[in-house]
Design a protein around this motif. Sequence first.
Motif, PDB file in Angstrom:
ATOM      1  N   SER A 262     -27.318 -68.375  12.933  1.00 19.26           N
ATOM      2  CA  SER A 262     -27.122 -68.369  11.481  1.00 19.26           C
ATOM      3  C   SER A 262     -26.321 -69.590  11.034  1.00 19.26           C
ATOM      4  CB  SER A 262     -26.405 -67.084  11.052  1.00 19.26           C
ATOM      5  OG  SER A 262     -27.195 -65.945  11.315  1.00 19.26           O
ATOM      6  N   ILE A 263     -25.306 -69.944  11.812  1.00 21.43           N
ATOM      7  CA  ILE A 263     -24.515 -71.137  11.481  1.00 21.43           C
ATOM      8  C   ILE A 263     -25.408 -72.372  11.485  1.00 21.43           C
ATOM      9  CG2 ILE A 263     -22.694 -72.673  12.324  1.00 21.43           C
ATOM     10  CD1 ILE A 263     -21.212 -70.182  13.318  1.00 21.43           C
ATOM     11  N   LEU A 264     -26.266 -72.484  12.483  1.00 26.08           N
ATOM     12  CA  LEU A 264     -27.148 -73.647  12.572  1.00 26.08           C
ATOM     13  C   LEU A 264     -28.131 -73.695  11.411  1.00 26.08           C
ATOM     14  CD1 LEU A 264     -28.159 -76.118  14.109  1.00 26.08           C
ATOM     15  CD2 LEU A 264     -29.611 -74.585  15.473  1.00 26.08           C
ATOM     16  N   SER A 265     -28.736 -72.566  11.085  1.00 27.25           N
ATOM     17  CA  SER A 265     -29.755 -72.562  10.032  1.00 27.25           C
ATOM     18  C   SER A 265     -29.158 -72.749   8.640  1.00 27.25           C
ATOM     19  CB  SER A 265     -30.558 -71.260  10.084  1.00 27.25           C
ATOM     20  OG  SER A 265     -29.736 -70.149   9.789  1.00 27.25           O
ATOM     21  N   GLU A 266     -27.924 -72.273   8.441  1.00 26.42           N
ATOM     22  CA  GLU A 266     -27.340 -72.309   7.105  1.00 26.42           C
ATOM     23  C   GLU A 266     -26.417 -73.502   6.859  1.00 26.42           C
ATOM     24  OE1 GLU A 266     -25.743 -68.481   5.901  1.00 26.42           O
ATOM     25  OE2 GLU A 266     -27.177 -67.460   7.225  1.00 26.42           O
ATOM     26  N   THR A 267     -25.897 -74.103   7.917  1.00 26.61           N
ATOM     27  CA  THR A 267     -25.009 -75.253   7.732  1.00 26.61           C
ATOM     28  C   THR A 267     -25.523 -76.507   8.433  1.00 26.61           C
ATOM     29  OG1 THR A 267     -23.609 -74.911   9.699  1.00 26.61           O
ATOM     30  CG2 THR A 267     -23.066 -73.646   7.703  1.00 26.61           C
ATOM     31  N   GLY A 268     -26.492 -76.364   9.341  1.00 33.55           N
ATOM     32  CA  GLY A 268     -26.973 -77.515  10.091  1.00 33.55           C
ATOM     33  C   GLY A 268     -26.046 -77.935  11.211  1.00 33.55           C
ATOM     34  N   LEU A 269     -25.089 -77.082  11.583  1.00 32.04           N
ATOM     35  CA  LEU A 269     -24.096 -77.421  12.595  1.00 32.04           C
ATOM     36  C   LEU A 269     -24.209 -76.475  13.791  1.00 32.04           C
ATOM     37  CD1 LEU A 269     -21.034 -77.826  10.213  1.00 32.04           C
ATOM     38  CD2 LEU A 269     -22.510 -79.653  11.079  1.00 32.04           C
ATOM     39  N   THR A 270     -23.783 -76.955  14.940  1.00 36.35           N
ATOM     40  CA  THR A 270     -23.813 -76.123  16.143  1.00 36.35           C
ATOM     41  C   THR A 270     -22.425 -75.576  16.458  1.00 36.35           C
ATOM     42  OG1 THR A 270     -23.430 -77.978  17.660  1.00 36.35           O
ATOM     43  CG2 THR A 270     -25.725 -77.447  17.092  1.00 36.35           C
ATOM     44  N   ALA A 271     -22.424 -74.424  17.109  1.00 39.76           N
ATOM     45  CA  ALA A 271     -21.179 -73.784  17.526  1.00 39.76           C
ATOM     46  C   ALA A 271     -21.336 -73.286  18.950  1.00 39.76           C
ATOM     47  CB  ALA A 271     -20.842 -72.615  16.599  1.00 39.76           C
ATOM     48  N   SER A 272     -20.222 -73.181  19.650  1.00 37.35           N
ATOM     49  CA  SER A 272     -20.197 -72.589  20.981  1.00 37.35           C
ATOM     50  C   SER A 272     -19.437 -71.271  20.919  1.00 37.35           C
ATOM     51  CB  SER A 272     -19.549 -73.540  21.990  1.00 37.35           C
ATOM     52  OG  SER A 272     -20.327 -74.720  22.118  1.00 37.35           O
ATOM     53  N   ALA A 273     -19.724 -70.381  21.858  1.00 35.33           N
ATOM     54  CA  ALA A 273     -19.107 -69.056  21.828  1.00 35.33           C
ATOM     55  C   ALA A 273     -18.708 -68.612  23.222  1.00 35.33           C
ATOM     56  CB  ALA A 273     -20.058 -68.030  21.213  1.00 35.33           C
ATOM     57  N   GLY A 274     -17.597 -67.884  23.276  1.00 35.46           N
ATOM     58  CA  GLY A 274     -17.171 -67.218  24.493  1.00 35.46           C
ATOM     59  C   GLY A 274     -17.097 -65.736  24.229  1.00 35.46           C
ATOM     60  N   ILE A 275     -17.603 -64.938  25.142  1.00 38.46           N
ATOM     61  CA  ILE A 275     -17.623 -63.483  24.990  1.00 38.46           C
ATOM     62  C   ILE A 275     -16.903 -62.883  26.187  1.00 38.46           C
ATOM     63  CG2 ILE A 275     -19.075 -61.452  24.737  1.00 38.46           C
ATOM     64  CD1 ILE A 275     -20.717 -64.802  24.229  1.00 38.46           C
ATOM     65  N   ALA A 276     -15.892 -62.048  25.905  1.00 39.59           N
ATOM     66  CA  ALA A 276     -15.076 -61.510  26.991  1.00 39.59           C
ATOM     67  C   ALA A 276     -14.314 -60.278  26.503  1.00 39.59           C
ATOM     68  CB  ALA A 276     -14.098 -62.581  27.486  1.00 39.59           C
ATOM     69  N   PRO A 277     -13.644 -59.558  27.420  1.00 42.08           N
ATOM     70  CA  PRO A 277     -12.901 -58.364  27.016  1.00 42.08           C
ATOM     71  C   PRO A 277     -11.545 -58.643  26.379  1.00 42.08           C
ATOM     72  CG  PRO A 277     -12.860 -58.599  29.391  1.00 42.08           C
ATOM     73  CD  PRO A 277     -13.780 -59.648  28.883  1.00 42.08           C
ATOM     74  N   ASN A 278     -11.100 -59.897  26.311  1.00 40.07           N
ATOM     75  CA  ASN A 278      -9.848 -60.187  25.604  1.00 40.07           C
ATOM     76  C   ASN A 278      -9.854 -61.629  25.092  1.00 40.07           C
ATOM     77  OD1 ASN A 278      -8.760 -61.968  27.720  1.00 40.07           O
ATOM     78  ND2 ASN A 278      -8.377 -60.095  28.902  1.00 40.07           N
ATOM     79  N   LYS A 279      -8.856 -61.955  24.273  1.00 40.12           N
ATOM     80  CA  LYS A 279      -8.810 -63.245  23.597  1.00 40.12           C
ATOM     81  C   LYS A 279      -8.606 -64.405  24.578  1.00 40.12           C
ATOM     82  CE  LYS A 279      -6.180 -63.113  19.815  1.00 40.12           C
ATOM     83  NZ  LYS A 279      -5.107 -62.661  18.875  1.00 40.12           N
ATOM     84  N   PHE A 280      -7.746 -64.212  25.547  1.00 42.41           N
ATOM     85  CA  PHE A 280      -7.483 -65.252  26.542  1.00 42.41           C
ATOM     86  C   PHE A 280      -8.770 -65.698  27.228  1.00 42.41           C
ATOM     87  CE2 PHE A 280      -6.689 -65.390  31.284  1.00 42.41           C
ATOM     88  CZ  PHE A 280      -6.364 -66.733  31.346  1.00 42.41           C
ATOM     89  N   LEU A 281      -9.547 -64.743  27.699  1.00 39.91           N
ATOM     90  CA  LEU A 281     -10.776 -65.065  28.419  1.00 39.91           C
ATOM     91  C   LEU A 281     -11.867 -65.590  27.484  1.00 39.91           C
ATOM     92  CD1 LEU A 281     -10.792 -61.949  30.754  1.00 39.91           C
ATOM     93  CD2 LEU A 281     -10.392 -64.315  31.472  1.00 39.91           C
ATOM     94  N   ALA A 282     -11.949 -65.039  26.270  1.00 40.87           N
ATOM     95  CA  ALA A 282     -12.970 -65.494  25.331  1.00 40.87           C
ATOM     96  C   ALA A 282     -12.762 -66.953  24.959  1.00 40.87           C
ATOM     97  CB  ALA A 282     -12.954 -64.609  24.080  1.00 40.87           C
ATOM     98  N   LYS A 283     -11.508 -67.364  24.805  1.00 39.24           N
ATOM     99  CA  LYS A 283     -11.237 -68.760  24.448  1.00 39.24           C
ATOM    100  C   LYS A 283     -11.613 -69.704  25.584  1.00 39.24           C
ATOM    101  CE  LYS A 283      -7.727 -71.773  22.402  1.00 39.24           C
ATOM    102  NZ  LYS A 283      -8.605 -72.197  21.287  1.00 39.24           N
ATOM    103  N   ILE A 284     -11.336 -69.298  26.811  1.00 38.84           N
ATOM    104  CA  ILE A 284     -11.746 -70.113  27.948  1.00 38.84           C
ATOM    105  C   ILE A 284     -13.272 -70.187  28.018  1.00 38.84           C
ATOM    106  CG2 ILE A 284     -11.835 -70.212  30.471  1.00 38.84           C
ATOM    107  CD1 ILE A 284      -9.027 -69.077  30.540  1.00 38.84           C
ATOM    108  N   ALA A 285     -13.928 -69.052  27.800  1.00 37.09           N
ATOM    109  CA  ALA A 285     -15.389 -68.987  27.930  1.00 37.09           C
ATOM    110  C   ALA A 285     -16.102 -69.845  26.894  1.00 37.09           C
ATOM    111  CB  ALA A 285     -15.846 -67.534  27.815  1.00 37.09           C
ATOM    112  N   SER A 286     -15.537 -69.968  25.693  1.00 42.38           N
ATOM    113  CA  SER A 286     -16.217 -70.737  24.644  1.00 42.38           C
ATOM    114  C   SER A 286     -16.308 -72.222  24.981  1.00 42.38           C
ATOM    115  CB  SER A 286     -15.505 -70.555  23.297  1.00 42.38           C
ATOM    116  OG  SER A 286     -14.206 -71.138  23.327  1.00 42.38           O
ATOM    117  N   ASP A 287     -15.439 -72.668  25.871  1.00 42.42           N
ATOM    118  CA  ASP A 287     -15.438 -74.079  26.266  1.00 42.42           C
ATOM    119  C   ASP A 287     -16.337 -74.332  27.478  1.00 42.42           C
ATOM    120  OD1 ASP A 287     -14.318 -76.714  25.784  1.00 42.42           O
ATOM    121  OD2 ASP A 287     -13.244 -76.487  27.678  1.00 42.42           O
ATOM    122  N   TRP A 288     -16.897 -73.247  28.042  1.00 41.73           N
ATOM    123  CA  TRP A 288     -17.576 -73.352  29.328  1.00 41.73           C
ATOM    124  C   TRP A 288     -18.932 -74.056  29.224  1.00 41.73           C
ATOM    125  CZ3 TRP A 288     -14.268 -72.711  32.936  1.00 41.73           C
ATOM    126  CH2 TRP A 288     -14.668 -72.594  34.258  1.00 41.73           C
TER     127      TRP A 288
END
Length: 360
Positions: free
Chosen positions: A133-159
Motif C-alpha cells: 500500500s505504501i508503494l502504490s500510494e506514495t511511490g516509496l519502498t519500505a522494509s519490515a521486521g516481524i517478531a514477538p517483541n520490539k527489540f527483535l522486530a527492529k533488528i529484523a527490519s534491517d535484515w
Amino acid sequence: MDTQHIRKIIHIDMDAFYASVERRDNPNLLGKPLVVAGTGPRSVVCTASYEARQFGVHSAMAVTTAKRLCPDAIYVPPDFPRYRAVSVQIHTIFARYTSLIEPLSLDEAFLDVTDYAGPLIYAQDIAQHIRASILSETGLTASAGIAPNKFLAKIASDWRKPNGQFVIAPQQVLRFLHHLPVGKIPGVGKVTERKMQDLGWHTVGDLARIERPILVHHFGRWGHRLYDLARGRDERAVQAQRQRQQISQEITLIHDENLAQICLRLPELAERLVVLMQRKRMMGSCVTLKLKTSNFHTLTRSQTFSHPLTEVSALLQAADSLITRMPQTAAEYRLIGLGISHLQAEHNQLDLWSTDSCQP
C-alpha cells in the motif's frame, strides 16, 4: 510457551526516506549517489541514498566528511514539510491495520497487530500488505521486521533492506540471536562493541553465557537490559501515545578528552540534536549537557528557557553556557551528551521551525 500471549510486532522502516522522496519527485536523481543535507559549514547528513552509502556516507556524518568520501554525490537541502506530508500518508495506511502505532520518527514506527481482526492470518502478510500500500500510494519502498517483541522486530527490519521483510518467529529467537554480532544490538555503538570484543564477546550468543552481575559490572544499569536482550526478552509494549521525556545525542569518545577538547564537540552535537528534533517532530525549552568522567562519574547541567530552542545557534549558545558551569578542573571525559526536554509537538508552533534543519 503460551502462544496466546505472544505479541505480533511489526517494525516498518522507510528506505532512505528523505532521499527516496527527493528521487520520486525528481527522476533525474534516480540511480545517482544522493545526499540530503544542509548547506552550512557545520551541517550534517540527514540521509543518503544506498548508492552514496556504498562510499561510507551515513546519517549524522559531517557534510565535509561525506564530500571527502563521495565527492561526486548530488547534495540537496532537506524539505521537511514535504517529508512530513508523506509521513502522514504512511501513518494513515498503518491505521487501517491497528490503532497501536508507536511512531519513532517520520520514517519508522512500531505496530502491534496481535489483536488484528481482519482477513489476513499472519503478521507477515499484514506487513506485506502495508508495504504494498505504501508503494502504490506514495511511490516509496519500505522494509519490515516481524517478531514477538520490539527489540527483535527492529533488528529484523534491517535484515533485508531495502524493500524487503524478515520474520523472526518465537521458536527461532534463540537460534537467530546465537550468531548475531553484538554490534547489531540497538544502542551498541562502535566503542561499546570494541569493549565487548576485548572481553571476548563477539556474538549475542557470547553475551547470553555471561551472568547478570558481570554485565552490570562492565556496563552499569544497562547490563540488566543487555542480559535480557541476549535472551531475546523485551517486554516493552507498543505505546500509541508515547510521551517522550527527552531527545538527546551522545558521543562516546575513543580516547578521554579534557574540557577544552570537549568544547570542540558541541557544534556537532547541536547540529545532530536539531536534525533529531525535526525527525521526531518535537521541540523543547530545557537544554541539558552531560559529561561522563573517565571513572564513570556523570555530571549534568541544565537550563530552562522561556521559549523552545529550534536552531543550532541557540542550542550551541546554551551548551557553551552550560559547559562553563562544569568543574573547571584537569579532569578528562569519556562521554559527552546534549539533550532537550520540556517537549512539545512541533505542530503547535510550526512557524518557529527553520525550513532547513540541517543547516545552522
